[in-house]
Structures are given as structure tokens and as C-alpha cells.
Design an enzyme around this catalytic site. Structure first.
Site, short mmCIF file in Angstrom:
data_model
loop_
_atom_site.label_atom_id
_atom_site.label_comp_id
_atom_site.label_asym_id
_atom_site.label_seq_id
_atom_site.Cartn_x
_atom_site.Cartn_y
_atom_site.Cartn_z
N ASP A 224 -29.08 -73.03 61.89
CA ASP A 224 -29.53 -73.40 60.54
C ASP A 224 -29.55 -72.20 59.61
O ASP A 224 -29.66 -72.36 58.39
CB ASP A 224 -30.92 -74.05 60.63
CG ASP A 224 -31.32 -74.76 59.35
OD1 ASP A 224 -30.44 -75.38 58.73
OD2 ASP A 224 -32.50 -74.71 58.99
N SER A 251 -31.99 -79.08 53.05
CA SER A 251 -31.11 -79.75 54.01
C SER A 251 -31.37 -81.25 54.04
O SER A 251 -32.52 -81.70 54.03
CB SER A 251 -31.33 -79.18 55.41
OG SER A 251 -31.04 -77.80 55.45
N GLN A 301 -23.38 -79.28 57.93
CA GLN A 301 -24.65 -79.52 57.27
C GLN A 301 -24.41 -79.88 55.81
O GLN A 301 -23.58 -79.28 55.13
CB GLN A 301 -25.53 -78.27 57.34
CG GLN A 301 -26.95 -78.47 56.80
CD GLN A 301 -27.82 -77.25 57.02
OE1 GLN A 301 -27.45 -76.14 56.64
NE2 GLN A 301 -28.97 -77.43 57.64
#
Length: 336
Positions: A224, A251, A301
């Protein structure tokens, strides 16, 4: 910024061993509180964040799913959705549902809750390892080794010492509490502003005594870092020539695919690029390699990416367009 400090782990041979305890007992450790239900013991909210670090929720959720799967299975994909910010004032409960149990693959659904509200959901697929004669991958780009680069903490300290601003002690301290260390690779001058990024990363300490599921959870946590912000690289957000002011970067989802076994406590190269930013959202994809060039994991993502044009007259609605960039990410010099 822990909201709960677990009991200290037993000390072993050296201070470096404390890092393994920090990885397992603080960052991703879970307490079993019911059938297929687990509770976090620590949550970290980075300075300035709306909620806890999303990577920690990803890693803990994968660890929870892995606890319900037999040792003969390894995670091959993990698809996550962030539904609401998690707060570090209350631990997160992870409920795992056994969706399917096969001989080659099995599936688990993870639902994360705080105060009874669902804040995160994920679907995990696990595979029993099997040989294959079908194999291909993109070659790993040629980049400087991590030993040729300085840490983000040292970079931040050097930048603050060279400016008239006061040293941000809290920001510097954050690097010490993280269970992962990184080295950021500077792009050549002709690639500045392109939606690409590259970093080395590894877990601190020795994880050799931990099973592969822990290495996967650690990499899920670390994956991440810096991924979504790659979608902002083409836009000037800082400095006297800034054209945009970032108002939100959050996100929405995150996926990681595991292709091969690896060690999370050894240096891994994380190559990131963003094929599209539009409609208030940014999309980034990544590839993760071992030092010897094996492509061991991939990521994707999407997140909310909102900004304000500092000079509305320059916002003509045009789309910046780039060629496929992954082939250009080669022979990157070691610029500190």
C-alpha cells in the site's frame, strides 16, 4: 501511534530480533475472539490521515483469512474494498467466512468491523502449490541497488536541515515505528513528471522463522506504500510552480496477486505506474520483484483523487497523454 500496546515479546539474540516481534506482535498480530473471528491488537494512524493505515488493514485481513486455511494452501490473490476509514481508538474485528474449500483452491470472505459497522471487505483465494510448464514475466528494470540509496528518514532530515522550516519530529519518528524500510529511486530528468515510481522495500529484522503466510501478509501491508500517489506524478502539487492543490487522496480498493514464494525480509523492488487518472479517481498498478529478478507479486489500486486548480484559467480540460512507460523505466541512475 498505537491505540494499544501489547505485552513485550521475549528478547532473543540481538536487538534486531525486536523487529521481528514488532512485525508479528504489533503490526499484524490478531487475537482470536470467536470462531473464525479475530481482533487487531494495534492500529497505526499516520500523521494527517483520515483513518488508520490501509496497508495494515489489508495485512491483518489477509492474516485473518490465512488462519482458517490449511498449511498446504498459499494465497494467490486478495481483493479488497475500503468502505469507511478505520479509527485507531477502537480495535478492528475481522470475521472470516469459509466460502469454498476445494482440493486445489479455496476461498474466504473477510469482513472488517468497528462498532458493528462494516469498514472493509475482502475476498481471498488460496491455492495448493502446483508445478507448471507455462511461465513468462516482464523483465525487471535495471535500477540502482538499495545500498546506493538513502532512507526516506534521512532524505526528510536532509531536506528539513537545508530549509528554514522546523524539523518535523513526529514525521521523522514515524519512520522508526514502521516495520518496513524503503529506498526511493529517483527518476532521470527526462522521466520526471511521468506516472511511474520505483522503490525498494523489505521488512525489518529476521522473519526466517515465520511461515510463508506471514511473508505474504507483510508484503500485502507494504504494497500500500506509495502506490496510489503514483497517479498524481504528472501534476505539479508542490513548490512555487504548483498548479494544483490536493484536496483528497483515499483508497477505494486494492488487489494483490502472489505469483511465486519470496522473503519479505529481503529487498524487493516495487515498480509502479498509473495508466489513468480521471473522473476524480486515480488508478495505479505495480509489479514486485526479488533482487535476482523474479516477478513475485502484482498489485492494482484505485482511489479518490481530488484537487483544486490554483489557476482555473489554466484548467482547460485537456488530458495528459503518455506512451506505455514500463519499457522506459530502465537504467535509472542512483540520484540521492
Amino acid at each position: 501511534m498505537s491505540s494499544k500496546t501489547p505485552a513485550p515479546a521475549a528478547m532473543t539474540a540481538s536487538d534486531d530480533d525486536d523487529n521481528t516481534a514488532a512485525f508479528y506482535e504489533r503490526t499484524l498480530e490478531l487475537e482470536e475472539v470467536g470462531p473464525d473471528t479475530y481482533l487487531s491488537v494495534d492500529l497505526w494512524r499516520p500523521k494527517g490521515n483520515r483513518g488508520v493505515f490501509g496497508g495494515q488493514v489489508i495485512g491483518q485481513a489477509l492474516a485473518a483469512a490465512g488462519k482458517t486455511v490449511g498449511g498446504g494452501f498459499r494465497c494467490n490473490s486478495f481483493h479488497c474494498y475500503f468502505l469507511a476509514p478505520g479509527q485507531n481508538t477502537e480495535m478492528i474485528a475481522y470475521e472470516v467466512r469459509r466460502i469454498r474449500q476445494g482440493t486445489s483452491y479455496c476461498s474466504r470472505l473477510v469482513v472488517a468491523k468497528q462498532s458493528g459497522r462494516v469498514i472493509f471487505m475482502a475476498m481471498a483465494s488460496f491455492q495448493s502449490p502446483e508445478p507448471s510448464c507455462l511461465r513468462h514475466q516482464y523483465a525487471m528494470p535495471s535500477v540502482p541497488p538499495p545500498e546506493a540509496l538513502i532512507s526516506p528518514k534521512d532524505q526528510l532530515q536532509r531536506k528539513q536541515e537545508q530549509s528554514s522550516e522546523d524539523v518535523d519530529v513526529d514525521k521523522l519518528a514515524e519512520h522508526d515505528v514502521l516495520p518496513v524500510e524503503t529506498r526511493h529511486i529517483s527518476l532521470p530528468e527526462d522521466q520526471r513528471g511521468l506516472p511511474i515510481k520505483a522503490i525498494w522495500l523489505r521488512a525489518k529484522g529476521d522473519m526466517s522463522e515465520l511461515g510463508h503466510s506471514h511473508h505474504q501478509s507483510m508484503l500485502a501491508y507494504a504494497s500500500d506504500f506509495a502506490l496510489l500517489s503514483t497517479s498524481l506524478r504528472p501534476f505539479q502539487m508542490d513548490g512555487p510552480e504548483a498548479k494544483h492543490r490536493l484536496s483528497m487522496l483515499v483508497s477505494l480498493d486494492h488487489t494483490i496477486w502472489f505469483h511465486e514464494p519470496f522473503r519479505a525480509d529481503e529487498w524487493l523492488l516495487y515498480i509502479m505506474e498509473s495508466p489513468r487518472t480521471a473522473s476524480g479517481r486515480g488508478l495505479s498498478i505495480g509489479r514486485i520483484y526479488t533482487r535476482d529478478g523474479v516477478h513475485v507479486a502484482s498489485t492494482a489500486q484505485e482511489g479518490v483523487a481530488r484537487s483544486v486548480a490554483l489557476d482555473p484559467a489554466t484548467d482547460n480540460g485537456d488530458t495528459l497523454e503518455f506512451s506505455n512507460l514500463i519499457s522506459r523505466l530502465t537504467d535509472m541512475p542512483a540520484k540521492l
